[in-house]
Write a protein that holds these residues in place. Structure first.
Motif, PDB file in Angstrom:
ATOM      1  N   ALA A  70       0.840  -1.211   0.000  1.00  6.87           N
ATOM      2  CA  ALA A  70       0.000   0.000   0.000  1.00  6.87           C
ATOM      3  C   ALA A  70       0.870   1.254   0.000  1.00  6.87           C
ATOM      4  N   VAL A  71       1.961   1.235   0.776  1.00  9.65           N
ATOM      5  CA  VAL A  71       2.850   2.405   0.829  1.00  9.65           C
ATOM      6  C   VAL A  71       3.605   2.536  -0.501  1.00  9.65           C
ATOM      7  N   ALA A  72       3.964   1.412  -1.100  1.00 13.83           N
ATOM      8  CA  ALA A  72       4.612   1.453  -2.423  1.00 13.83           C
ATOM      9  C   ALA A  72       3.681   2.088  -3.455  1.00 13.83           C
TER      10      ALA A  72
ATOM     11  N   ARG B 293      14.784  13.825  12.675  1.00 10.75           N
ATOM     12  CA  ARG B 293      15.465  14.920  13.394  1.00 10.75           C
ATOM     13  C   ARG B 293      14.996  14.974  14.845  1.00 10.75           C
ATOM     14  N   LYS B 294      13.711  14.749  15.045  1.00 10.73           N
ATOM     15  CA  LYS B 294      13.144  14.783  16.409  1.00 10.73           C
ATOM     16  C   LYS B 294      13.877  13.797  17.323  1.00 10.73           C
ATOM     17  N   PHE B 295      14.320  12.677  16.753  1.00  5.99           N
ATOM     18  CA  PHE B 295      15.021  11.669  17.557  1.00  5.99           C
ATOM     19  C   PHE B 295      16.536  11.857  17.534  1.00  5.99           C
TER      20      PHE B 295
ATOM     21  N   LEU C 251      20.022   5.539   8.003  1.00  6.49           N
ATOM     22  CA  LEU C 251      18.906   5.418   7.062  1.00  6.49           C
ATOM     23  C   LEU C 251      19.123   6.358   5.887  1.00  6.49           C
ATOM     24  N   SER C 252      18.344   6.101   4.863  1.00  6.67           N
ATOM     25  CA  SER C 252      18.341   6.950   3.683  1.00  6.67           C
ATOM     26  C   SER C 252      16.898   7.358   3.436  1.00  6.67           C
ATOM     27  N   VAL C 253      16.670   8.636   3.135  1.00  9.38           N
ATOM     28  CA  VAL C 253      15.309   9.149   2.992  1.00  9.38           C
ATOM     29  C   VAL C 253      15.267  10.064   1.772  1.00  9.38           C
ATOM     30  N   PHE C 254      14.156  10.010   1.007  1.00 10.22           N
ATOM     31  CA  PHE C 254      14.019  10.935  -0.116  1.00 10.22           C
ATOM     32  C   PHE C 254      14.059  12.369   0.404  1.00 10.22           C
TER      33      PHE C 254
ATOM     34  N   ASP D  34       5.859   7.535  -3.183  1.00  6.47           N
ATOM     35  CA  ASP D  34       6.321   8.798  -2.622  1.00  6.47           C
ATOM     36  C   ASP D  34       7.359   8.628  -1.511  1.00  6.47           C
ATOM     37  N   GLY D  35       7.074   7.733  -0.546  1.00  6.04           N
ATOM     38  CA  GLY D  35       7.912   7.678   0.649  1.00  6.04           C
ATOM     39  C   GLY D  35       9.000   6.620   0.617  1.00  6.04           C
ATOM     40  N   ILE D  36       8.714   5.479   0.001  1.00  4.33           N
ATOM     41  CA  ILE D  36       9.693   4.385  -0.001  1.00  4.33           C
ATOM     42  C   ILE D  36      10.186   4.132  -1.421  1.00  4.33           C
TER      43      ILE D  36
ATOM     44  N   GLY E 232      14.295   0.951   8.284  1.00  5.72           N
ATOM     45  CA  GLY E 232      13.244   1.161   7.291  1.00  5.72           C
ATOM     46  C   GLY E 232      11.920   1.180   8.039  1.00  5.72           C
ATOM     47  N   MET E 233      11.031   2.088   7.679  1.00  4.11           N
ATOM     48  CA  MET E 233       9.773   2.148   8.431  1.00  4.11           C
ATOM     49  C   MET E 233       8.619   2.664   7.574  1.00  4.11           C
ATOM     50  N   ALA E 234       7.422   2.326   7.999  1.00  8.46           N
ATOM     51  CA  ALA E 234       6.216   2.821   7.320  1.00  8.46           C
ATOM     52  C   ALA E 234       5.030   2.731   8.265  1.00  8.46           C
ATOM     53  N   VAL E 235       4.138   3.695   8.102  1.00  9.85           N
ATOM     54  CA  VAL E 235       2.892   3.733   8.879  1.00  9.85           C
ATOM     55  C   VAL E 235       1.749   3.813   7.868  1.00  9.85           C
TER      56      VAL E 235
ATOM     57  N   ASN F 274      10.868  14.143   1.537  1.00 13.25           N
ATOM     58  CA  ASN F 274      10.008  13.467   2.526  1.00 13.25           C
ATOM     59  C   ASN F 274      10.058  14.219   3.870  1.00 13.25           C
ATOM     60  N   VAL F 275       9.357  15.363   3.923  1.00 10.21           N
ATOM     61  CA  VAL F 275       9.476  16.254   5.085  1.00 10.21           C
ATOM     62  C   VAL F 275       8.972  15.600   6.363  1.00 10.21           C
ATOM     63  N   ALA F 276       7.936  14.775   6.272  1.00 14.21           N
ATOM     64  CA  ALA F 276       7.402  14.134   7.487  1.00 14.21           C
ATOM     65  C   ALA F 276       8.439  13.188   8.082  1.00 14.21           C
ATOM     66  N   ALA F 277       9.032  12.362   7.232  1.00 14.17           N
ATOM     67  CA  ALA F 277      10.023  11.408   7.735  1.00 14.17           C
ATOM     68  C   ALA F 277      11.255  12.139   8.274  1.00 14.17           C
ATOM     69  N   ILE F 278      11.716  13.148   7.547  1.00 13.36           N
ATOM     70  CA  ILE F 278      12.924  13.864   7.987  1.00 13.36           C
ATOM     71  C   ILE F 278      12.660  14.549   9.328  1.00 13.36           C
ATOM     72  N   ALA F 279      11.460  15.115   9.498  1.00 12.86           N
ATOM     73  CA  ALA F 279      11.119  15.742  10.784  1.00 12.86           C
ATOM     74  C   ALA F 279      11.112  14.710  11.911  1.00 12.86           C
ATOM     75  N   LEU F 280      10.568  13.543  11.620  1.00 17.47           N
ATOM     76  CA  LEU F 280      10.569  12.473  12.635  1.00 17.47           C
ATOM     77  C   LEU F 280      12.001  12.098  13.009  1.00 17.47           C
TER      78      LEU F 280
HETATM   79  C1  LIG Z   1       7.409   8.907   7.932  1.00 19.29           C
HETATM   80  C2  LIG Z   1       6.311   8.218   8.720  1.00 19.29           C
HETATM   81  C3  LIG Z   1       6.808   6.828   9.121  1.00 19.29           C
HETATM   82  C4  LIG Z   1       6.005   9.039   9.994  1.00 19.29           C
HETATM   83  O1  LIG Z   1       5.077   8.305  10.783  1.00 19.29           O
HETATM   84  P1  LIG Z   1       3.931   9.047  11.666  1.00 19.29           P
HETATM   85  O2  LIG Z   1       3.224   7.992  12.425  1.00 19.29           O
HETATM   86  O3  LIG Z   1       3.119   9.923  10.790  1.00 19.29           O
HETATM   87  O4  LIG Z   1       4.840   9.932  12.620  1.00 19.29           O
HETATM   88  P2  LIG Z   1       4.391  10.692  13.962  1.00 19.29           P
HETATM   89  O5  LIG Z   1       2.908  10.918  13.958  1.00 19.29           O
HETATM   90  O6  LIG Z   1       4.976   9.983  15.114  1.00 19.29           O
HETATM   91  O7  LIG Z   1       5.122  12.088  13.749  1.00 19.29           O
HETATM   92  C5  LIG Z   1       6.492  12.187  14.050  1.00 19.29           C
HETATM   93  C6  LIG Z   1       7.016  13.565  13.775  1.00 19.29           C
HETATM   94  O8  LIG Z   1       7.107  13.741  12.377  1.00 19.29           O
HETATM   95  C7  LIG Z   1       6.763  15.071  12.054  1.00 19.29           C
HETATM   96  N1  LIG Z   1       5.668  14.985  11.101  1.00 19.29           N
HETATM   97  C8  LIG Z   1       4.704  14.043  11.009  1.00 19.29           C
HETATM   98  N2  LIG Z   1       3.917  14.272   9.950  1.00 19.29           N
HETATM   99  C9  LIG Z   1       4.400  15.383   9.371  1.00 19.29           C
HETATM  100  C10 LIG Z   1       4.030  16.121   8.219  1.00 19.29           C
HETATM  101  N3  LIG Z   1       3.004  15.741   7.451  1.00 19.29           N
HETATM  102  N4  LIG Z   1       4.783  17.209   7.891  1.00 19.29           N
HETATM  103  C11 LIG Z   1       5.821  17.584   8.649  1.00 19.29           C
HETATM  104  N5  LIG Z   1       6.225  16.915   9.751  1.00 19.29           N
HETATM  105  C12 LIG Z   1       5.511  15.839  10.108  1.00 19.29           C
HETATM  106  C13 LIG Z   1       6.468  15.791  13.321  1.00 19.29           C
HETATM  107  O9  LIG Z   1       7.662  16.416  13.734  1.00 19.29           O
HETATM  108  C14 LIG Z   1       6.137  14.692  14.273  1.00 19.29           C
HETATM  109  O10 LIG Z   1       6.510  14.934  15.577  1.00 19.29           O
HETATM  110  P3  LIG Z   1       5.499  15.706  16.602  1.00 19.29           P
HETATM  111  O11 LIG Z   1       4.154  15.077  16.436  1.00 19.29           O
HETATM  112  O12 LIG Z   1       6.106  15.435  17.944  1.00 19.29           O
HETATM  113  O13 LIG Z   1       5.554  17.114  16.170  1.00 19.29           O
HETATM  114  C15 LIG Z   1       4.993   8.124   7.871  1.00 19.29           C
HETATM  115  O14 LIG Z   1       4.693   9.414   7.383  1.00 19.29           O
HETATM  116  C16 LIG Z   1       5.056   7.171   6.706  1.00 19.29           C
HETATM  117  O15 LIG Z   1       4.878   5.972   6.867  1.00 19.29           O
HETATM  118  N6  LIG Z   1       5.295   7.687   5.489  1.00 19.29           N
HETATM  119  C17 LIG Z   1       5.326   6.849   4.282  1.00 19.29           C
HETATM  120  C18 LIG Z   1       6.497   5.876   4.277  1.00 19.29           C
HETATM  121  C19 LIG Z   1       7.793   6.601   4.519  1.00 19.29           C
HETATM  122  O16 LIG Z   1       8.017   7.697   4.052  1.00 19.29           O
HETATM  123  N7  LIG Z   1       8.671   5.909   5.259  1.00 19.29           N
HETATM  124  C20 LIG Z   1       9.979   6.465   5.564  1.00 19.29           C
HETATM  125  C21 LIG Z   1      10.925   6.140   4.469  1.00 19.29           C
HETATM  126  S1  LIG Z   1      12.585   6.772   4.787  1.00 19.29           S
END
Ligand SMILES: CC(C)(COP(=O)(O)OP(=O)(O)OC[C@H]1O[C@@H](n2cnc3c(N)ncnc32)[C@H](O)[C@@H]1OP(=O)(O)O)[C@@H](O)C(=O)NCCC(=O)NCCS
Length: 158
Positions: free
Chosen positions: A25-27, A127-129, A113-116, A31-33, A79-82, A119-125
């Motif tokens: 589903a993520v594939a 960095r948070k850690f 890890l390696s990230v696109f 976008d993310g993986i 490697g991770m996905a939600v 991928n701002v959401a993943a990079i923010a996650l």
């Molecule tokens: C990357 C991914 C795993 C994050 O999982 P998630 O469950 O949404 O993450 P969280 O809800 O715990 O959020 C973690 C942090 O990411 C950041 N974040 C989450 N969604 C964001 C968004 N849409 N934009 C910017 N930052 C975001 C926030 O800093 C957040 O921390 P905070 O809630 O304390 O502020 C998820 O977006 C995902 O599965 N993406 C598709 C697959 C992928 O890209 N995998 C990584 C490949 S390297």
């Protein structure tokens, strides 16, 4: 680790198919993986390396996973996905926190890890850690569309 909505636990054999379905589903998002469709779900499930995997489970369903591939040189590759409908609700953070704890217990000295680059959401996650950027790979991934995508290498010393 647990809250009222989801739990984090080690992956087990009957998670193979749900893990492969989530991965496919993520594939499909393209976008993310790195993997793009088509994904052979049955083959993925059969070959899934459960060792080092943690899953997030909500109401009996696998809604996220993290893999730490331990190298014999002491670092682990993440490697991770939600699942899309579960994003932004702390699942990724809970998976990462548990994976870091487990990596320390296993005696790893570093997570990588390696990230696109987009991928701002993943990079923010990450960095948070405490992960920091270690390199930027220009036009590293050729996509099915023909586009060439940059990737960022990140690392966390444990
Ligand atoms: C990357 C991914 C795993 C994050 O999982 P998630 O469950 O949404 O993450 P969280 O809800 O715990 O959020 C973690 C942090 O990411 C950041 N974040 C989450 N969604 C964001 C968004 N849409 N934009 C910017 N930052 C975001 C926030 O800093 C957040 O921390 P905070 O809630 O304390 O502020 C998820 O977006 C995902 O599965 N993406 C598709 C697959 C992928 O890209 N995998 C990584 C490949 S390297």
């Amino acid at each position: 680790m647990a809250d009222e909505q989801f739990q984090i636990r080690p992956a087990r054999d009957d998670d193979r198919l749900p893990l492969a379905v989530l991965f496919a589903a993520v594939a499909e998002e393209r976008d993310g993986i790195a993997t793009e469709p088509p994904v052979d779900i049955e083959a993925r499930a059969a070959n899934w390396t459960l060792d080092g995997d943690l899953v997030a489970v909500a109401a009996g369903q696998v809604v996220g996973s993290i893999h730490v591939g331990a190298s014999r040189h002491g670092y682990g590759e993440i490697g991770m996905a939600v699942a899309r409908e579960w994003r932004g609700r702390g699942v990724g953070s809970a998976l990462m926190a548990a994976a870091i704890d487990r990596a320390r217990e296993r005696g790893l000295h570093k997570l990588s890890l390696s990230v696109f680059a987009h991928n701002v959401a993943a990079i923010a996650l990450y960095r948070k850690f405490g992960f920091v950027e270690e390199g930027h790979r220009v036009k590293q991934y050729r996509r099915a569309s023909g586009e060439l995508w940059d990737a960022i290498d990140m690392g966390l010393l444990l």
